[in-house]
Design a protein around this motif. Structure first.
Motif, PDB file in Angstrom:
ATOM      1  N   ILE A 162       0.863  -1.179   0.000  1.00 26.21           N
ATOM      2  CA  ILE A 162       0.000   0.000   0.000  1.00 26.21           C
ATOM      3  C   ILE A 162       0.897   1.226   0.000  1.00 26.21           C
ATOM      4  O   ILE A 162       1.788   1.339   0.846  1.00 26.21           O
ATOM      5  CB  ILE A 162      -0.930   0.029   1.225  1.00 26.21           C
ATOM      6  CG1 ILE A 162      -1.829  -1.200   1.234  1.00 26.21           C
ATOM      7  CG2 ILE A 162      -1.759   1.310   1.228  1.00 26.21           C
ATOM      8  CD1 ILE A 162      -2.677  -1.329   2.482  1.00 26.21           C
ATOM      9  N   THR A 163       0.688   2.117  -0.973  1.00 26.68           N
ATOM     10  CA  THR A 163       1.419   3.376  -0.999  1.00 26.68           C
ATOM     11  C   THR A 163       0.420   4.510  -0.828  1.00 26.68           C
ATOM     12  O   THR A 163      -0.761   4.376  -1.151  1.00 26.68           O
ATOM     13  CB  THR A 163       2.195   3.556  -2.322  1.00 26.68           C
ATOM     14  OG1 THR A 163       1.288   3.452  -3.409  1.00 26.68           O
ATOM     15  CG2 THR A 163       3.301   2.526  -2.455  1.00 26.68           C
ATOM     16  N   TYR A 164       0.924   5.626  -0.304  1.00 28.42           N
ATOM     17  CA  TYR A 164       0.067   6.782  -0.043  1.00 28.42           C
ATOM     18  C   TYR A 164       0.800   8.040  -0.479  1.00 28.42           C
ATOM     19  O   TYR A 164       1.962   8.239  -0.122  1.00 28.42           O
ATOM     20  CB  TYR A 164      -0.285   6.856   1.445  1.00 28.42           C
ATOM     21  CG  TYR A 164      -1.064   8.095   1.811  1.00 28.42           C
ATOM     22  CD1 TYR A 164      -2.374   8.249   1.387  1.00 28.42           C
ATOM     23  CD2 TYR A 164      -0.487   9.104   2.559  1.00 28.42           C
ATOM     24  CE1 TYR A 164      -3.096   9.390   1.706  1.00 28.42           C
ATOM     25  CE2 TYR A 164      -1.200  10.241   2.891  1.00 28.42           C
ATOM     26  CZ  TYR A 164      -2.504  10.383   2.454  1.00 28.42           C
ATOM     27  OH  TYR A 164      -3.206  11.507   2.767  1.00 28.42           O
ATOM     28  N   ASP A 165       0.139   8.879  -1.269  1.00 29.94           N
ATOM     29  CA  ASP A 165       0.683  10.156  -1.714  1.00 29.94           C
ATOM     30  C   ASP A 165      -0.116  11.261  -1.044  1.00 29.94           C
ATOM     31  O   ASP A 165      -1.260  11.521  -1.424  1.00 29.94           O
ATOM     32  CB  ASP A 165       0.580  10.254  -3.236  1.00 29.94           C
ATOM     33  CG  ASP A 165       1.107  11.569  -3.786  1.00 29.94           C
ATOM     34  OD1 ASP A 165       1.338  12.519  -3.004  1.00 29.94           O
ATOM     35  OD2 ASP A 165       1.277  11.655  -5.011  1.00 29.94           O
ATOM     36  N   PRO A 166       0.456  11.911  -0.017  1.00 28.13           N
ATOM     37  CA  PRO A 166      -0.304  12.925   0.712  1.00 28.13           C
ATOM     38  C   PRO A 166      -0.620  14.162  -0.129  1.00 28.13           C
ATOM     39  O   PRO A 166      -1.642  14.807   0.091  1.00 28.13           O
ATOM     40  CB  PRO A 166       0.593  13.270   1.900  1.00 28.13           C
ATOM     41  CG  PRO A 166       1.958  12.878   1.483  1.00 28.13           C
ATOM     42  CD  PRO A 166       1.797  11.730   0.536  1.00 28.13           C
ATOM     43  N   ASP A 167       0.236  14.493  -1.097  1.00 35.66           N
ATOM     44  CA  ASP A 167      -0.039  15.656  -1.945  1.00 35.66           C
ATOM     45  C   ASP A 167      -1.289  15.443  -2.790  1.00 35.66           C
ATOM     46  O   ASP A 167      -2.080  16.360  -2.992  1.00 35.66           O
ATOM     47  CB  ASP A 167       1.160  15.957  -2.852  1.00 35.66           C
ATOM     48  CG  ASP A 167       2.366  16.451  -2.063  1.00 35.66           C
ATOM     49  OD1 ASP A 167       2.185  17.032  -0.971  1.00 35.66           O
ATOM     50  OD2 ASP A 167       3.502  16.252  -2.541  1.00 35.66           O
ATOM     51  N   ALA A 168      -1.457  14.228  -3.288  1.00 33.17           N
ATOM     52  CA  ALA A 168      -2.630  13.902  -4.100  1.00 33.17           C
ATOM     53  C   ALA A 168      -3.763  13.332  -3.264  1.00 33.17           C
ATOM     54  O   ALA A 168      -4.871  13.151  -3.774  1.00 33.17           O
ATOM     55  CB  ALA A 168      -2.240  12.893  -5.179  1.00 33.17           C
ATOM     56  N   ASN A 169      -3.496  13.037  -1.984  1.00 33.20           N
ATOM     57  CA  ASN A 169      -4.450  12.369  -1.103  1.00 33.20           C
ATOM     58  C   ASN A 169      -4.987  11.106  -1.780  1.00 33.20           C
ATOM     59  O   ASN A 169      -6.183  10.883  -1.887  1.00 33.20           O
ATOM     60  CB  ASN A 169      -5.585  13.298  -0.684  1.00 33.20           C
ATOM     61  CG  ASN A 169      -6.450  12.684   0.399  1.00 33.20           C
ATOM     62  OD1 ASN A 169      -6.037  11.781   1.107  1.00 33.20           O
ATOM     63  ND2 ASN A 169      -7.667  13.175   0.527  1.00 33.20           N
ATOM     64  N   ALA A 170      -4.029  10.286  -2.285  1.00 29.68           N
ATOM     65  CA  ALA A 170      -4.384   9.059  -3.005  1.00 29.68           C
ATOM     66  C   ALA A 170      -3.604   7.889  -2.428  1.00 29.68           C
ATOM     67  O   ALA A 170      -2.453   8.025  -2.042  1.00 29.68           O
ATOM     68  CB  ALA A 170      -4.072   9.210  -4.488  1.00 29.68           C
ATOM     69  N   ALA A 171      -4.258   6.744  -2.373  1.00 27.59           N
ATOM     70  CA  ALA A 171      -3.612   5.508  -1.926  1.00 27.59           C
ATOM     71  C   ALA A 171      -3.706   4.494  -3.056  1.00 27.59           C
ATOM     72  O   ALA A 171      -4.652   4.518  -3.854  1.00 27.59           O
ATOM     73  CB  ALA A 171      -4.302   4.958  -0.678  1.00 27.59           C
ATOM     74  N   TYR A 172      -2.693   3.618  -3.132  1.00 24.75           N
ATOM     75  CA  TYR A 172      -2.715   2.566  -4.142  1.00 24.75           C
ATOM     76  C   TYR A 172      -2.386   1.251  -3.463  1.00 24.75           C
ATOM     77  O   TYR A 172      -1.389   1.135  -2.755  1.00 24.75           O
ATOM     78  CB  TYR A 172      -1.709   2.840  -5.266  1.00 24.75           C
ATOM     79  CG  TYR A 172      -1.980   1.966  -6.466  1.00 24.75           C
ATOM     80  CD1 TYR A 172      -2.910   2.349  -7.416  1.00 24.75           C
ATOM     81  CD2 TYR A 172      -1.341   0.741  -6.617  1.00 24.75           C
ATOM     82  CE1 TYR A 172      -3.195   1.536  -8.510  1.00 24.75           C
ATOM     83  CE2 TYR A 172      -1.609  -0.074  -7.700  1.00 24.75           C
ATOM     84  CZ  TYR A 172      -2.543   0.325  -8.632  1.00 24.75           C
ATOM     85  OH  TYR A 172      -2.835  -0.483  -9.702  1.00 24.75           O
ATOM     86  N   ILE A 173      -3.245   0.269  -3.676  1.00 17.77           N
ATOM     87  CA  ILE A 173      -3.054  -1.064  -3.121  1.00 17.77           C
ATOM     88  C   ILE A 173      -2.637  -1.978  -4.270  1.00 17.77           C
ATOM     89  O   ILE A 173      -3.433  -2.241  -5.177  1.00 17.77           O
ATOM     90  CB  ILE A 173      -4.350  -1.583  -2.464  1.00 17.77           C
ATOM     91  CG1 ILE A 173      -4.837  -0.600  -1.401  1.00 17.77           C
ATOM     92  CG2 ILE A 173      -4.132  -2.979  -1.880  1.00 17.77           C
ATOM     93  CD1 ILE A 173      -6.260  -0.844  -0.941  1.00 17.77           C
ATOM     94  N   THR A 174      -1.368  -2.405  -4.254  1.00 16.23           N
ATOM     95  CA  THR A 174      -0.852  -3.321  -5.268  1.00 16.23           C
ATOM     96  C   THR A 174      -1.025  -4.735  -4.740  1.00 16.23           C
ATOM     97  O   THR A 174      -0.567  -5.055  -3.644  1.00 16.23           O
ATOM     98  CB  THR A 174       0.638  -3.041  -5.554  1.00 16.23           C
ATOM     99  OG1 THR A 174       0.788  -1.670  -5.908  1.00 16.23           O
ATOM    100  CG2 THR A 174       1.155  -3.929  -6.672  1.00 16.23           C
TER     101      THR A 174
END
Length: 79
Positions: free
Chosen positions: A3-15
């Motif tokens: 799981i990655t999280y980009d606080p600038d985009a407020n987006a998470a990605y679950i690989t």
């Protein structure tokens, strides 16, 4: 799984897999995209507006093992 999280985009990605290939992105709604591999298997899930999606004001993710009841709390950090 990662799981990655980009606080600038407020987006998470679950690989969900290490498999690679050309991805097809299925737009589920304004906040959820699903990436599918050519063989039809699920590659990952993108959560936009992640704070709301993950229902986390403190950017903490809780992983619950439903079999054992064990809980692991992870602080979401910038990618």
């Amino acid at each position: 799984m990662q799981i990655t999280y980009d606080p600038d985009a407020n987006a998470a990605y679950i690989t969900l897999t290490d498999k690679t290939g050309e991805l097809e992105t299925l737009v589920i709604n304004d906040d959820i995209n699903i990436d599918v591999l050519p063989d039809g298997s699920l590659y990952g899930i993108e959560l936009l507006d992640a704070d709301r999606q993950l229902q986390s004001d403190d950017r903490t993710l809780t992983v619950l093992n439903q079999l054992t009841g064990e809980e692991l709390r992870l602080k979401l950090q910038p990618a």
